[in-house]
Design a protein around this motif. Structure first.
Motif, PDB file in Angstrom:
ATOM      1  N   THR A  14       0.811  -1.213   0.000  1.00 26.28           N
ATOM      2  CA  THR A  14       0.000   0.000   0.000  1.00 26.28           C
ATOM      3  C   THR A  14       0.845   1.264   0.000  1.00 26.28           C
ATOM      4  O   THR A  14       0.346   2.336  -0.330  1.00 26.28           O
ATOM      5  N   ARG A  15       2.102   1.133   0.391  1.00 27.72           N
ATOM      6  CA  ARG A  15       2.988   2.286   0.442  1.00 27.72           C
ATOM      7  C   ARG A  15       4.313   1.952  -0.250  1.00 27.72           C
ATOM      8  O   ARG A  15       4.758   0.814  -0.243  1.00 27.72           O
ATOM      9  N   LEU A  16       4.908   2.983  -0.831  1.00 22.38           N
ATOM     10  CA  LEU A  16       6.162   2.833  -1.555  1.00 22.38           C
ATOM     11  C   LEU A  16       7.239   3.652  -0.851  1.00 22.38           C
ATOM     12  O   LEU A  16       7.063   4.852  -0.611  1.00 22.38           O
ATOM     13  N   MET A  17       8.335   2.998  -0.484  1.00 25.52           N
ATOM     14  CA  MET A  17       9.458   3.681   0.146  1.00 25.52           C
ATOM     15  C   MET A  17      10.515   4.001  -0.905  1.00 25.52           C
ATOM     16  O   MET A  17      10.936   3.120  -1.662  1.00 25.52           O
ATOM     17  N   LEU A  18      10.930   5.273  -0.976  1.00 24.40           N
ATOM     18  CA  LEU A  18      11.937   5.713  -1.935  1.00 24.40           C
ATOM     19  C   LEU A  18      13.178   6.186  -1.196  1.00 24.40           C
ATOM     20  O   LEU A  18      13.089   6.749  -0.101  1.00 24.40           O
ATOM     21  N   THR A  24      14.980  10.068   2.132  1.00 26.24           N
ATOM     22  CA  THR A  24      13.940   9.053   1.948  1.00 26.24           C
ATOM     23  C   THR A  24      12.575   9.731   1.945  1.00 26.24           C
ATOM     24  O   THR A  24      12.416  10.849   2.464  1.00 26.24           O
ATOM     25  N   CYS A  25      11.610   9.081   1.336  1.00 27.09           N
ATOM     26  CA  CYS A  25      10.222   9.534   1.425  1.00 27.09           C
ATOM     27  C   CYS A  25       9.307   8.344   1.160  1.00 27.09           C
ATOM     28  O   CYS A  25       9.716   7.350   0.544  1.00 27.09           O
ATOM     29  N   GLU A  26       8.067   8.449   1.648  1.00 27.27           N
ATOM     30  CA  GLU A  26       7.071   7.403   1.454  1.00 27.27           C
ATOM     31  C   GLU A  26       5.966   7.917   0.546  1.00 27.27           C
ATOM     32  O   GLU A  26       5.600   9.095   0.587  1.00 27.27           O
ATOM     33  N   VAL A  27       5.431   7.022  -0.285  1.00 27.36           N
ATOM     34  CA  VAL A  27       4.367   7.362  -1.229  1.00 27.36           C
ATOM     35  C   VAL A  27       3.172   6.465  -0.953  1.00 27.36           C
ATOM     36  O   VAL A  27       3.320   5.241  -0.823  1.00 27.36           O
ATOM     37  N   ASP A  28       1.989   7.071  -0.860  1.00 28.57           N
ATOM     38  CA  ASP A  28       0.743   6.338  -0.651  1.00 28.57           C
ATOM     39  C   ASP A  28       0.200   5.917  -2.015  1.00 28.57           C
ATOM     40  O   ASP A  28      -0.198   6.767  -2.822  1.00 28.57           O
ATOM     41  N   ILE A  29       0.195   4.627  -2.289  1.00 29.30           N
ATOM     42  CA  ILE A  29      -0.241   4.133  -3.600  1.00 29.30           C
ATOM     43  C   ILE A  29      -1.720   4.415  -3.829  1.00 29.30           C
ATOM     44  O   ILE A  29      -2.147   4.731  -4.946  1.00 29.30           O
ATOM     45  N   LYS A  71       3.035  14.636  -6.440  1.00 25.79           N
ATOM     46  CA  LYS A  71       4.392  15.171  -6.480  1.00 25.79           C
ATOM     47  C   LYS A  71       4.964  15.174  -5.068  1.00 25.79           C
ATOM     48  O   LYS A  71       4.325  15.656  -4.135  1.00 25.79           O
ATOM     49  N   GLU A  72       6.166  14.597  -4.926  1.00 28.97           N
ATOM     50  CA  GLU A  72       6.810  14.508  -3.626  1.00 28.97           C
ATOM     51  C   GLU A  72       8.217  15.099  -3.715  1.00 28.97           C
ATOM     52  O   GLU A  72       8.903  14.954  -4.728  1.00 28.97           O
ATOM     53  N   GLU A  73       8.639  15.758  -2.617  1.00 28.81           N
ATOM     54  CA  GLU A  73       9.994  16.296  -2.542  1.00 28.81           C
ATOM     55  C   GLU A  73      10.863  15.364  -1.709  1.00 28.81           C
ATOM     56  O   GLU A  73      10.451  14.913  -0.633  1.00 28.81           O
ATOM     57  N   LEU A  74      12.058  15.048  -2.220  1.00 32.63           N
ATOM     58  CA  LEU A  74      12.989  14.177  -1.530  1.00 32.63           C
ATOM     59  C   LEU A  74      14.242  14.995  -1.230  1.00 32.63           C
ATOM     60  O   LEU A  74      15.009  15.323  -2.131  1.00 32.63           O
ATOM     61  N   VAL A  75      14.412  15.370   0.037  1.00 36.93           N
ATOM     62  CA  VAL A  75      15.504  16.244   0.449  1.00 36.93           C
ATOM     63  C   VAL A  75      16.686  15.404   0.914  1.00 36.93           C
ATOM     64  O   VAL A  75      16.537  14.510   1.758  1.00 36.93           O
ATOM     65  N   LEU A  76      17.866  15.699   0.373  1.00 34.72           N
ATOM     66  CA  LEU A  76      19.083  14.965   0.724  1.00 34.72           C
ATOM     67  C   LEU A  76      19.857  15.722   1.802  1.00 34.72           C
ATOM     68  O   LEU A  76      20.139  16.920   1.646  1.00 34.72           O
ATOM     69  N   GLU A  77      20.220  15.017   2.888  1.00 29.95           N
ATOM     70  CA  GLU A  77      20.913  15.618   4.013  1.00 29.95           C
ATOM     71  C   GLU A  77      22.002  14.675   4.503  1.00 29.95           C
ATOM     72  O   GLU A  77      21.955  13.466   4.243  1.00 29.95           O
TER      73      GLU A  77
END
Length: 673
Positions: free
Chosen positions: A520-524, A541-546, A560-566
């Protein structure tokens, strides 16, 4: 993602080009034995004008990845498919925005032709503004070798998939030189050594893609061992392949350099090179003269060379290294053919001389594919969908498009073939439906790429198929590093370990897996090196709700999701000890992560960094809480880069600790001490 800096390259003594498979094309063929004429539709070889690039013999690839000759078969109505292919562009100095070059020559030749003759080449000149217009006769689409030349500049060439109108600009670079000296192990100058410059390429798909690069001048060392090669491009990374025509010394590959370069020192310190005497034959064991024999030795810098067989199909290669796997293959049954023989892999002892035979496979049947794409839910034809197809084992893709009735055609197909979908919608992508009415196998889990498996004994003129597709939602990821677009970053799907690269704006569109109770969810996940902070490691990392993506797709929207690198919060401190005879030398630490668990089937994501090992064996690895971390050793052995199997660790057990690792160089294994 840390890319392996391994490449393949090759060379061709006659240097104009080797063919890459052109999939939509006809052919004509003259039999030298019985003078039988084979026609190109209504156009015979006698009527082909010198102003038109002949299509010669069609080349296609068999199921083992080899390109095969169509044989003596009359193909009707091919002439109706010929059209004018127009290439437009501009030739400039040094870069795309440089000064225009007037009078530059832009020429084109079909990639079907292995050793082009003047009649096969069509050319034009640029005007005062550097603009050119080159018109060629061929099938749409088809692949062409295009070259731009101008006085005072190094030549530039490219292979393009031309359609009715195609735009390509050529930046030409000034010529430069490379010079140096060739000596033996006792520092004595060596004369008569052959010095070949080669382009260093990060990615090489196959032999046919790279033979065209052998267009650089060759030098010979003088009595004092010195050499100088002029007419080299200043824009390319090159290296030198130095060989002894007499076979006394083993071939040597230099380090990579850029032109101009001087003072290079090539040391040929290994004597007793290996020798291969061979013959190239066709499917009937008849000798094949003037075929290219390609030798490929995979290494840190690849050692690859080629030569032509004599009229009796025989060849000799000297100075080959020992105790390393050497790939050898023959290219081209005759002047107009560019199929591959069966590949032979050799591993020779010191100073060994061996005899081999390279043989071409029999000609497989040729057919057309008549297909239709149907939406499996609406049962309506899908129009305007781009499909790519290729022969298995060959990476040159050709693209076609479905018409208003969802119809598409592949012409002159040979053996099992592969298809993939090119999606252009911003809200969804099409994938192949799991249920099809023909035999196939899925190449990847995303159902955007499959292989058509032909029935045993297939010998029909057409393969008629109906391809069922379905819509799947997508998510648009915007990777950000220091508030700047994260361009060229690999965004990994933690569910299946598949990576996708962001564009220059830091954006990548990813296909979502099917919705299920367990899915149900996608981890990127993404990682990079921070150029503004001493190349420090950063990740995000970010999670996406399918379910959310599916609802948005129904409304014509895209998530649209933002993936911030730290930078990571924790690091693993390690120390590496090497035991055993040093037959292999550790170079760096390579890291991977995966979802927690002990299963070997868990998808693995590579971190975009090789980690330096200090002189005392110490190293530091970033810890990403919530993911198991894999530690592996990258080492050099027999002039090749290799990587050991990883040791997997629970990150919570590593925080604040120093862990000792032992690398056994004889069996290349890594363990915790």
């Amino acid at each position: 993602m840390a890319a392996e800096k391994e490449s393949q390259w090759t060379s061709c003594l006659y240097g104009f080009l080797v063919a890459i498979v052109v999939l939509s094309c006809g052919f004509f063929f003259f039999s030298s034995e019985d003078e039988t004429r084979y026609e190109l539709g209504d156009v015979t070889a006698d009527t082909m004008s010198s102003e038109t690039t002949p299509l010669s013999e069609m080349n296609v690839e068999n199921s083992s990845g080899a390109v095969s000759r169509l044989g003596k078969k009359k193909i009707a109505h091919v002439a109706d498919k010929l059209t004018t292919l127009t290439l437009l562009g501009r030739v400039t100095a040094d870069n795309f925005d440089g000064a225009p070059i007037a009078g530059a020559i832009v020429s084109g030749c079909s990639t079907l032709i292995r050793i082009p003759q003047p009649v096969n080449i069509k050319s034009t000149k640029t005007d005062a503004e550097g603009n050119y217009r080159l018109e060629l006769q061929g099938v749409e689409p088809s692949r062409w070798h295009i070259r731009a030349t101008a006085d005072g500049y190094a030549d530039s060439s490219v292979i393009l998939p031309l359609a009715r109108e195609y735009h390509h600009n050529f930046p030409l670079h000034r010529k430069g030189s490379a010079s140096g000296i060739v000596v033996n192990g006792a520092n004595e100058p060596l004369s008569g050594m052959k010095v070949k410059p080669k382009p260093f390429m990060m990615v090489v798909w196959n032999f046919l893609d790279v033979l065209r690069f052998d267009e650089l001048p060759v030098a010979e060392s003088q009595a004092d061992g010195t050499f100088c090669i002029n007419e080299l491009p200043t824009s390319k990374s090159l290296y030198l392949l130095v060989s002894d025509p007499n076979g006394k010394y083993q071939n040597v590959v230099s380090s990579v350099f850029e032109v101009p370069s001087e003072g290079m020192r090539i040391v040929m310190d290994k004597q007793g090179g290996c020798t291969v005497n061979g013959i190239v034959v066709d499917e009937n064991d008849s000798p094949v003269g003037n075929a290219h024999v390609v030798m490929s030795l995979k290494g840190i810098v690849n050692n690859q060379d080629s030569m032509l067989t004599d009229e009796q199909g025989r060849f000799t290669m000297r100075g080959l290294p020992s105790r390393q796997p050497i790939d050898m293959v023959a290219v081209g049954r005759n002047h107009y053919n560019s199929d591959l023989s069966k590949k032979m892999v050799l591993r020779l002892a010191d100073g060994e001389t061996t005899d081999i035979k390279l043989q071409f496979d029999p000609v497989p049947p040729v057919f057309d594919v008549q297909g239709r794409v149907i939406d499996s839910v609406t049962e309506e034809p899908v129009k305007g969908l781009y499909l790519t197809y290729k022969w298995e084992g060959h990476n040159a893709l050709t693209t076609t498009k479905t018409d208003n009735d969802g119809m598409f055609t592949f012409t002159q197909v040979c053996g099992d073939y592969q298809m993939s979908l090119l999606n252009q919608s911003k809200t969804h992508q099409y994938v192949f439906a799991e249920k099809q009415d023909f035999e196939y196998s899925i190449v990847n889990d995303g159902f955007v790429y499959f292989k058509r498996v032909l029935p045993s004994g297939f010998d029909a003129p057409e393969d008629k198929i109906v391809v069922h597709v379905e819509q799947s939602p997508v998510v648009q990821i915007h990777a950000v590093n220091h508030q700047k677009p994260g361009r060229g970053i690999v965004v990994w799907n933690a569910n299946d370990g598949v990576g996708h690269v962001t564009n220059t704006s830091g954006i990548v569109t990813m296909l979502l897996p099917a919705l299920s109770e367990k899915n149900t969810r996608l981890m990127l996940f993404a990682s990079d090196m921070d150029k503004d902070n001493d190349d420090k490691f950063v990740y995000g990392t970010c999670e996406v709700d399918i379910r959310d993506c599916l609802e948005r797709m129904k409304r014509g929207e895209v998530l649209k999701e933002e993936l911030v690198l730290e930078p990571p919060e924790f690091e693993l401190k390690g120390r590496l000890t090497v035991k055993g005879e040093k037959t292999s030398s550790p170079m760096s630490i390579m890291c991977s992560i995966r979802m927690p668990g002990n299963s070997a089937d868990l998808p693995v994501m590579k971190l975009k960094m090789p980690i330096m090992i200090h002189l005392d064996g110490r190293f530091e690895v970033p810890i990403i809480l919530g993911y198991d971390i894999g530690i592996a050793v990258r080492y050099a052995e027999d002039n090749r880069y290799k990587t050991s199997s990883p040791v997997w660790l629970n990150p919570e057990d590593c925080v604040g600790k120093e862990i000792s690792f032992v690398f056994h160089s004889q069996n290349q294994s890594l363990r915790i001490e």
